[in-house]
Structures are given as structure tokens and as C-alpha cells.
Design a protein around this motif. Structure first.
Motif, PDB file in Angstrom:
ATOM      1  N   ARG A   1     -49.949  79.693 -44.438  1.00  0.00           N
ATOM      2  CA  ARG A   1     -48.746  80.492 -44.638  1.00  0.00           C
ATOM      3  C   ARG A   1     -47.526  79.632 -44.363  1.00  0.00           C
ATOM      4  O   ARG A   1     -47.454  78.952 -43.323  1.00  0.00           O
TER       5      ARG A   1
ATOM      6  N   ASP B   1     -58.165  92.615 -35.573  1.00  0.00           N
ATOM      7  CA  ASP B   1     -57.400  91.490 -35.052  1.00  0.00           C
ATOM      8  C   ASP B   1     -58.036  91.067 -33.745  1.00  0.00           C
ATOM      9  O   ASP B   1     -58.849  91.797 -33.151  1.00  0.00           O
TER      10      ASP B   1
ATOM     11  N   GLU C   1     -54.359  88.245 -42.227  1.00  0.00           N
ATOM     12  CA  GLU C   1     -55.292  87.537 -43.109  1.00  0.00           C
ATOM     13  C   GLU C   1     -55.051  86.045 -43.077  1.00  0.00           C
ATOM     14  O   GLU C   1     -53.934  85.604 -42.884  1.00  0.00           O
TER      15      GLU C   1
ATOM     16  N   ARG D   1     -47.067  85.454 -36.553  1.00  0.00           N
ATOM     17  CA  ARG D   1     -48.429  85.585 -37.070  1.00  0.00           C
ATOM     18  C   ARG D   1     -48.781  87.043 -37.310  1.00  0.00           C
ATOM     19  O   ARG D   1     -49.322  87.419 -38.354  1.00  0.00           O
TER      20      ARG D   1
ATOM     21  N   TRP E   1     -53.913  79.939 -39.641  1.00  0.00           N
ATOM     22  CA  TRP E   1     -52.894  80.581 -40.476  1.00  0.00           C
ATOM     23  C   TRP E   1     -51.876  79.561 -41.001  1.00  0.00           C
ATOM     24  O   TRP E   1     -50.820  79.944 -41.482  1.00  0.00           O
TER      25      TRP E   1
END
Length: 287
Positions: free
Chosen positions: A230, A185, A287, A281, A227
Motif C-alpha cells: 500500500r 484482524d 487486507e 494500517r 502491508w
């Protein structure tokens, strides 16, 4: 006037395991009208760790350098106005909200440290949190006592849980820590900027918070875009975009002067939503 009848002053005392920055001494803290509100007494001393285990050795060996001395600062914040004689002081201490008094003292001490950071142009002058103190006391004492960091009577204040535990995200901090160290990360710029905005808000520096929040918001919108596939993050990004205008207005006002209540509320709202989006997040996977 006898010692029993001499006026008593209330104080809060913290012992912190580092050098706070300002030189040892007494500092009179005045309000906007120039009236004394507190006297801050700073005292520094060192505490050496225990030596190596084992008083006897079978043979002489090089012991190496001595353990370094740890700097400890005792900060005593004394109310400028006395609370009465010994009887009145004891009654005051018996009914005092110790935790609230300690938190208020930390706020005042941090204003002093913020001023020290500015005048020294040193970003490494640290502000403090109550849970960082080795010891916290609320008490009363005569003028000559509290001027030396001493007291007539005092009570210890239990340290609160660390803020990291009170504001823990869905992912346990140790797991995130391991992910950062292993390269699984990355720390986002928006995370650091949001932390700075939160600190400014907590310390009442609303102008600085507005400016930090504006940059943190733009950084989050850019960085969290990776991201956006998502569903949980897509909705949060839309929500953050909705705060843009209000935060921009607050930041622009901060360049000119103080914020009004609505602008402060807008900054508080966007910082809270930034914290939630950044935590989401991590909680939803990296991912």
C-alpha cells in the motif's frame, strides 16, 4: 492559635474504584533535597451494589450469594507547605486552576504506584488516569482535617473525556474491537509496545520510553511489511526507517543514564510516527 487562624493546606482528592495497592495510611513524599513536598493519605472502604429488585417475593427462593463488595480507594494528596489562614485559603481556591492541579496530582500519585509496582515486583499494580476517578476534588483544609482525608472547602473537578476518544484513530474503536474479536484482524506486537512507550513518555519515564520505542520501532518495521504494497504504508515505513539511528542512540544512552533534550525529542517523534503508521494500517483496511 484558633481554628479560624490555623494554617490551611491545599489538597487534591481522588476516589478510585479499586484497591490501589499500597496499604492505607499516610506517606510523606520528599523531593530530591529531602524536603517534604506532599503528604499522601490513602483510605480504603467497600461499596456494595444495590440488592436485587423487588422487596417481596411470592415464594421463598434461594437468593444466591450476595453481590461482591467493590473496593474504593480515596487518595488525598496534600501540599506539605501551608497556603495561609482561612481567608488566604479561600482566595487561593477561588483562583486555582482545578484541572491543572488534578492532572499534577495524578502524576505524583502515579509515581507512588510505579514505586509500588517495582518493590512488589507486581506488573498488575495499576497506574491511574484522571478520567478513571469516580470523584475528583480540589480544596483546602486544616492540618488535622486533611490528615484524615477531610476538608474545610472543596470543589469538584469535571472528569475529562477518555484518552481513547482524544487519541481516536480513523477507524472507530468499536469497529476495530469487533474485528479483533471475530478474527478479522490481529493485534500487532508493535501496537502494545508503542502503547507502553507512550505511557512511559506521558509519565516522564524517558529512559524506559527510549528502550520501549526502539523495540516498538523494530517490531513495526517487521510487522507492517505485510502491508508495504500500500502506497500510504510504504511511505510511512520509509519514514520510520529514517528514525532508526536517532532512536538507537537514545536507547543506548538510556542504558547509561538520563537522556538529553534532543534524545527525548527523538523518542517523542518516533512514538508519534509509530502511532500514525499503526493507525493508518487500520484506517486503510486490513487486507
Amino acid at each position: 492559635m484558633g481554628r479560624e487562624g490555623s494554617p490551611r493546606f491545599a489538597f487534591v482528592q481522588l476516589e478510585l474504584p479499586w484497591d490501589l495497592g499500597p496499604p492505607a495510611g499516610r506517606y510523606v513524599l520528599r523531593g530530591h533535597a529531602g524536603e517534604p513536598e506532599h503528604v499522601l493519605v490513602l483510605q480504603g472502604h467497600g461499596s456494595r451494589p444495590q440488592g436485587r429488585l423487588g422487596a417481596r417475593r411470592a415464594r421463598r427462593v434461594d437468593a444466591g450469594p450476595e453481590p461482591a463488595t467493590v473496593s474504593i480507594t480515596r487518595a488525598t494528596l496534600v501540599d506539605a507547605v501551608p497556603i495561609g489562614d482561612e481567608r488566604e485559603a479561600r482566595a487561593w481556591l477561588a483562583g486555582a486552576d482545578l484541572a491543572a492541579r488534578a492532572e499534577a496530582a495524578v502524576d505524583v500519585l502515579n509515581r507512588v504506584l510505579h514505586a509500588q509496582r517495582i518493590v512488589r515486583a507486581d506488573p498488575f499494580v495499576r497506574e491511574v488516569a484522571l478520567e478513571q476517578a469516580l470523584a475528583v476534588r480540589v480544596g483546602v483544609g486544616r492540618g488535622e482535617e486533611v490528615a484524615e482525608g477531610e476538608w474545610t472547602e472543596a470543589r469538584g473537578v469535571p472528569r475529562p473525556r477518555p484518552r481513547a476518544e482524544r487519541r481516536a484513530g480513523a477507524l472507530r474503536p468499536q469497529e476495530r474491537f469487533a474485528a479483533l474479536l471475530s478474527g478479522r484482524d490481529v493485534a500487532l506486537a508493535a501496537e502494545e509496545l508503542t502503547l507502553r512507550a507512550r505511557l512511559d513518555l506521558d509519565r516522564g519515564r524517558t529512559r524506559e520510553a527510549a528502550l520501549q520505542a526502539r523495540v516498538a520501532l523494530e517490531a513495526a518495521l517487521a510487522e507492517l511489511q505485510a502491508w508495504s504494497h500500500r502506497a500510504d504504508l510504504a511511505g510511512r515505513l520509509d519514514e520510520l526507517r529514517g528514525h532508526r539511528a536517532a532512536v538507537a542512540d537514545a536507547a543506548n544512552r538510556a542504558l547509561e543514564g538520563g537522556l538529553d533534550a534532543d534524545q527525548i525529542a527523538a523518542v517523542q517523534a518516533v512514538v508519534a510516527r509509530l502511532e500514525a503508521a499503526l493507525a493508518a494500517r487500520v484506517a486503510g483496511g486490513l487486507e
